[in-house]
Write an enzyme that holds these catalytic residues in place. Structure first.
Site, mmCIF file in Angstrom:
data_model
loop_
_atom_site.group_PDB
_atom_site.id
_atom_site.type_symbol
_atom_site.label_atom_id
_atom_site.label_comp_id
_atom_site.label_asym_id
_atom_site.label_seq_id
_atom_site.Cartn_x
_atom_site.Cartn_y
_atom_site.Cartn_z
ATOM 1 N N SER A 62 1.516 11.255 12.384
ATOM 2 C CA SER A 62 0.721 12.399 13.215
ATOM 3 C C SER A 62 -0.107 11.668 14.250
ATOM 4 O O SER A 62 -0.413 10.560 14.191
ATOM 5 C CB SER A 62 -0.092 13.317 12.210
ATOM 6 N N GLY A 122 1.458 4.913 3.694
ATOM 7 C CA GLY A 122 1.973 4.406 4.822
ATOM 8 C C GLY A 122 1.718 5.348 6.307
ATOM 9 O O GLY A 122 2.311 6.299 6.061
ATOM 10 N N HIS A 176 17.874 -0.867 8.924
ATOM 11 C CA HIS A 176 17.472 0.171 9.211
ATOM 12 C C HIS A 176 18.497 1.271 8.706
ATOM 13 O O HIS A 176 18.300 2.267 8.243
ATOM 14 C CB HIS A 176 17.423 0.625 10.776
ATOM 15 N N LEU A 218 6.868 15.282 3.861
ATOM 16 C CA LEU A 218 6.519 16.662 4.050
ATOM 17 C C LEU A 218 7.436 17.471 4.735
ATOM 18 O O LEU A 218 7.447 18.487 5.273
ATOM 19 C CB LEU A 218 5.137 16.790 4.927
ATOM 20 N N SER A 238 17.283 0.526 4.276
ATOM 21 C CA SER A 238 16.740 1.920 4.575
ATOM 22 C C SER A 238 18.051 2.919 4.966
ATOM 23 O O SER A 238 19.214 2.497 5.163
ATOM 24 C CB SER A 238 16.046 1.698 6.043
ATOM 25 N N ASP A 250 4.519 1.292 9.611
ATOM 26 C CA ASP A 250 5.845 1.130 9.821
ATOM 27 C C ASP A 250 6.325 1.347 10.939
ATOM 28 O O ASP A 250 6.119 2.389 11.531
ATOM 29 C CB ASP A 250 6.590 2.238 8.742
ATOM 30 N N TYR A 305 12.835 2.599 17.689
ATOM 31 C CA TYR A 305 11.542 3.592 18.111
ATOM 32 C C TYR A 305 11.340 3.352 19.371
ATOM 33 O O TYR A 305 10.703 4.032 20.191
ATOM 34 C CB TYR A 305 10.248 3.405 17.045
ATOM 35 N N LYS A 363 12.284 -2.915 11.412
ATOM 36 C CA LYS A 363 13.593 -2.905 10.980
ATOM 37 C C LYS A 363 14.564 -3.211 11.978
ATOM 38 O O LYS A 363 14.438 -3.094 13.164
ATOM 39 C CB LYS A 363 13.938 -1.248 10.686
ATOM 40 N N PRO A 393 0.791 -1.136 0.069
ATOM 41 C CA PRO A 393 0.147 -0.091 -0.062
ATOM 42 C C PRO A 393 1.008 1.094 -0.162
ATOM 43 O O PRO A 393 1.828 1.380 1.037
ATOM 44 C CB PRO A 393 -0.772 -0.054 1.288
#
Length: 313
Positions: free
Chosen positions: A264, A25, A119, A220, A169, A52, A57, A86, A22
């Site tokens: 977000s 993401g 990663h 963005l 990545s 993802d 994280y 990752k 898709p």
């Protein structure tokens, strides 16, 4: 690539022709666990089907809880979801790769992930410390393991069914070419910083030639200066087509052939990032030729230190 009139259902075929990713993401780099779980569940309710995650994280357990609750509530079925996580830098030694993924799967509460990425191409000193540093405060790198050796261990994970696809990545084109030339199982996905101020046209062209999906993070600009969404070319297009500058930048990303990740905690922004529609050809040309700012916001490709990920104190 399959696109709809709204772009939100866009999918991109993956190497081997057996599946697709898709294109829209949702990234899970959200420090607050309560906010993270809520945002992931909202994203799934809105329609995102690509999640993802990453070991570094430090919230794969939160992602896993959000997924399991969404499955139980009937929001989405596992078979309809594409989950990426990752391998972190301290686990590059081949014997550490499988245990690292198995630990991620336990935290995510999944039997497999759809895609597992290295990663960064930088190997840190092997061990439990995620950021091993010397007296000078700089990372301690492991010079006794190559990226190809790590990749070969990743290939074995596909053989064992622990992940369906593997990728890279935070890499530059030369590293991608190195792996593509030597790999038994070629990368399906390459995830890099990519936005109108860092379009990565050469990398995109190579990936498309090889059947690799280029997955853009920070599409963005991660809210950093100079702000992508304030660019006059983008704001002018947004005004003309009746969309927000963010929606224009994201539509451009999809129409040029990349997938992307947005993050977000604001439900309105999550919906805005999903509600995108095609841009006219002249807008795409303006995006390509009239935007002249060029800047990289995250220097992870040079150090292996992910600039957007908060460090533990």
């Amino acid at each position: 690539m399959h696109r709809s009139n709204t772009l939100r259902d866009t999918t991109i075929p993956l190497a081997g022709g057996k599946g697709a990713i898709p294109a829209l993401g949702f990234g899970t780099l959200i420090a607050d666990p309560v906010a993270a779980k809520k945002a992931i569940k909202v994203a799934l309710e809105i329609g995102f089907r690509h999640i993802d995650a990453a070991e570094i994280y430090r919230n794969e357990d939160v992602v896993g809880t959000a997924l399991q609750e969404s499955f139980a509530e009937g929001t989405v079925w596992r078979k309809d979801l594409f989950v990426t996580t990752k391998l972190w830098n301290n686990n590059h030694r081949p014997e550490r790769v499988k245990p690292a993924l198995e630990a991620s799967l336990r935290r995510l509460q999944l039997d497999y992930v759809d895609c597992y990425l290295i990663h960064t191409p930088f190997a840190f000193a092997s061990g439990e410390e995620q950021y091993p540093t010397g007296e000078d405060g700089r990372p301690i790198y492991d010079s006794d393991v190559t990226l190809l050796e790590t990749w070969q261990a990743m290939e074995r994970l596909v053989d064992e069914g622990l992940c369906r696809y593997i990728g890279l990545s935070d890499v530059r084109l030369d590293a991608v070419k190195e792996i593509v030339a030597a790999a038994r199982i070629k990368p399906a996905v390459v995830q890099v910083e990519c936005h109108p101020y860092l379009p990565e046209w050469e990398l995109l062209e190579f990936c498309q030639q090889q059947g690799i999906v280029l997955l853009a993070f920070a599409p963005l600009g991660h809210g950093m200066e100079p702000r992508v969404v304030n660019d006059p070319v983008i704001t002018n297009i947004a005004q003309r087509v009746g969309k927000t500058p963010a929606q224009v930048a994201l539509a451009w990303a999809l129409q040029r052939g990349t997938a992307f990740l947005t993050t977000s905690t604001n439900p309105d922004h999550i919906l805005e990032n999903f509600d995108i529609s095609p841009l006219p050809e002249d807008a795409l040309q303006a995006m390509q030729h009239d935007i002249t700012t060029r800047i990289r916001l995250n220097q992870v490709v040079d150090t292996g230190l992910p600039g957007f990920v908060p460090r533990e104190k």
